[in-house]
Design a protein around this motif. Structure first.
Motif, PDB file in Angstrom:
ATOM      1  N   ARG A 184       0.822  -1.205   0.000  1.00  0.00           N
ATOM      2  CA  ARG A 184       0.000   0.000   0.000  1.00  0.00           C
ATOM      3  C   ARG A 184       0.861   1.263   0.000  1.00  0.00           C
ATOM      4  NH1 ARG A 184      -5.539  -0.582   1.752  1.00  0.00           N
ATOM      5  NH2 ARG A 184      -6.085  -2.781   1.998  1.00  0.00           N
ATOM      6  N   GLU A 188      -0.217   3.289  -3.097  1.00  0.00           N
ATOM      7  CA  GLU A 188      -1.095   4.380  -2.688  1.00  0.00           C
ATOM      8  C   GLU A 188      -0.358   5.644  -2.260  1.00  0.00           C
ATOM      9  OE1 GLU A 188      -4.903   1.723  -1.139  1.00  0.00           O
ATOM     10  OE2 GLU A 188      -3.476   2.493   0.347  1.00  0.00           O
ATOM     11  N   LYS A 396      -2.157  -4.541  -6.949  1.00  0.00           N
ATOM     12  CA  LYS A 396      -3.508  -4.314  -6.443  1.00  0.00           C
ATOM     13  C   LYS A 396      -4.497  -4.904  -7.430  1.00  0.00           C
ATOM     14  CE  LYS A 396      -6.807  -0.719  -5.089  1.00  0.00           C
ATOM     15  NZ  LYS A 396      -7.067   0.743  -4.995  1.00  0.00           N
TER      16      LYS A 396
END
Length: 459
Positions: A184, A188, A396
């Motif tokens: 992440r 992200e 992802k």
């Protein structure tokens, strides 16, 4: 990177285990006294906290240690973001940083090692749960400052057996959250770590192997000249948690051996020493500071790691450290000292003549399915060399799963492949891909692909 002109240098690295607010109830304080020290005959009360602080209760010789354990510095927690931010509003200002200037006229530097509290079932100390919560809070705070010298780095708490957020653990293998957090952070937040601060001071063979693959710098060694202090500590005895009894205690930095992270050897990463500020054990004091300046005075560039937690009163701790450092500087006038971001400190100490290599850069290319090949990604190094055997791969899926996997190796040292087929996952289920790596100097490179509306593009 500029080279070191004076080889008599001390590089001060203030590393903060950045864990966000922490609450501790009155009962929890007395539970810890029983668990760590076997004290079960004192009733939990504010009055008895004060009595223990003032050594007014007979504890069969443990009075001094318990008074330190319950000192106001240790039990007055920043238990809300408002309290932490009030502290940051003071210590992050230029005026506060510059109360002591280093040999180059610069002020204090912070290294925020941000943890994610995720995967826990029990949270009695009210930690801030969620991916990126603490990371985002500090990175956003730093961005409000002009030309901040601070660094944001890596900290991880291995998962406890019963998923209790207030207990320590040692196993990376039993902590799948590790890969979720990193995946992440890459996809992200476009971020990958280059400096590790071991959670709970703990390294073990599994975390040692993990760090050797990905993270070139590690500021976790808490070895002491007299390790009886570690042996006598309730939380560290017999190698419990932070076992650094075989590691160097002379402020030298070293590359660990394959089988034991405490012993100098031929592994890739560099480990530096760090001691705590106003802690109950393993403290940075005048003796330790003078020892570092003495080493540097002999022509050995020296990294001095000092450690805090953001849920404690860091203003008091920093003032204490500055007084110690100023005293050492007066005693060793030929030694320069520099407040450092951690990557800078490692580079200056390990390669004092400077770094000539270009920073790491690689290409990430997507190849759609063809008559002869499955859909796959290709990573090829263009500049520098990847630290470790392979870059870190994060994927992802369209169902919001985050997956880490190994690359396939090729016959070339700087090229890796990852195919999408029955043994991995179908390309139709891929939403985003991130690939990250460091070089040995801590230069980070990240490339990301977005699969959207039949198109593939970098983001």
């Amino acid at each position: 990177m500029s080279k070191v002109i004076n080889n008599k240098q001390v590089f001060i690295v203030h590393s903060i285990d950045t864990e966000g607010p922490l609450f501790e109830s009155l009962q929890a304080k007395f539970d810890m006294l029983q668990e760590l020290y076997g004290i079960d005959h004192v009733e939990p009360s504010i009055e008895n906290v004060k009595n223990l602080q003032n050594k007014k209760i007979d504890l069969a010789g443990q009075e001094d240690e318990i008074a330190l354990f319950l000192s106001n510095q240790r039990i007055r927690y920043n238990d809300s973001w408002d309290k932490i931010d009030s502290m940051l509003d003071i210590i992050m200002t230029t005026d506060y940083r510059n109360q002591l200037l280093d040999s180059y006229g610069s002020g204090w530097v912070f290294n925020w090692h941000c943890v994610d509290h995720v995967g826990y079932d029990n949270n009695p100390r009210r930690r801030d749960m969620g991916y990126h919560n603490i990371f985002d809070h500090y990175r956003d705070f730093i961005r409000t400052q002009d030309n901040s010298p601070d660094g944001v780095h890596w900290h991880f708490h291995p998962m406890s057996t019963y998923k209790d957020a207030h207990y320590c653990a040692t196993s990376y293998i039993n902590s799948p959250e590790l890969y979720q957090i990193l995946c992440r952070r890459i996809i992200e937040r476009n971020w990958f770590p280059s400096v590790n601060r071991a959670g709970f001071h703990v390294e073990r063979p599994d975390s040692h192997a993990f760090l050797e693959q990905w993270i070139p710098f590690d500021i976790s060694n808490i070895a002491l000249d007299d390790n009886s202090e570690l042996q006598n500590s309730a939380s560290l005895r017999d190698g419990r948690l932070g076992d650094w009894r075989l590691a160097p205690s002379d402020w030298s930095h070293y590359q660990p051996s394959h089988d034991n992270y405490q012993i100098p050897g031929n592994c890739r990463r560099w480990i530096a020493r760090c001691l705590f500020l106003l802690n109950r054990v393993v403290n940075f004091d005048q003796h330790e500071s003078d020892k570092a300046f003495f080493r540097a005075n002999g022509g050995q560039p020296t990294i001095v790691g000092i450690v805090s937690h953001d849920f404690r009163d860091m203003e008091l701790e920093i003032n204490h450290a500055r007084e110690i450092i100023a005293n050492s500087s007066e005693r060793y006038p030929n030694v320069d000292f520099k407040f450092c971001e951690a990557v800078e400190a490692f580079r200056l100490a390990i390669w004092p003549e400077g770094i000539s290599d270009e920073p790491l850069d690689f290409e990430l290319t997507f190849h759609p399915k063809s008559s002869s090949n499955d859909a796959h990604i290709e990573v090829t190094t263009k500049k520098g060399d990847v630290f470790g055997p392979q870059p870190f791969l994060s994927i992802k899926t369209k169902s919001n799963r985050f997956i880490h996997d190994n690359f396939d190796f090729t016959t070339e040292q700087n090229r890796w492949l990852y195919p999408f087929y029955s043994n991995t996952l179908p390309i139709d289920d891929v939403s985003k891909i991130g690939v990250a790596a460091n070089d040995k100097y801590g230069n980070m490179c990240i490339k990301r692909l977005n699969f959207k509306d039949g198109r593939v593009f970098q983001f």
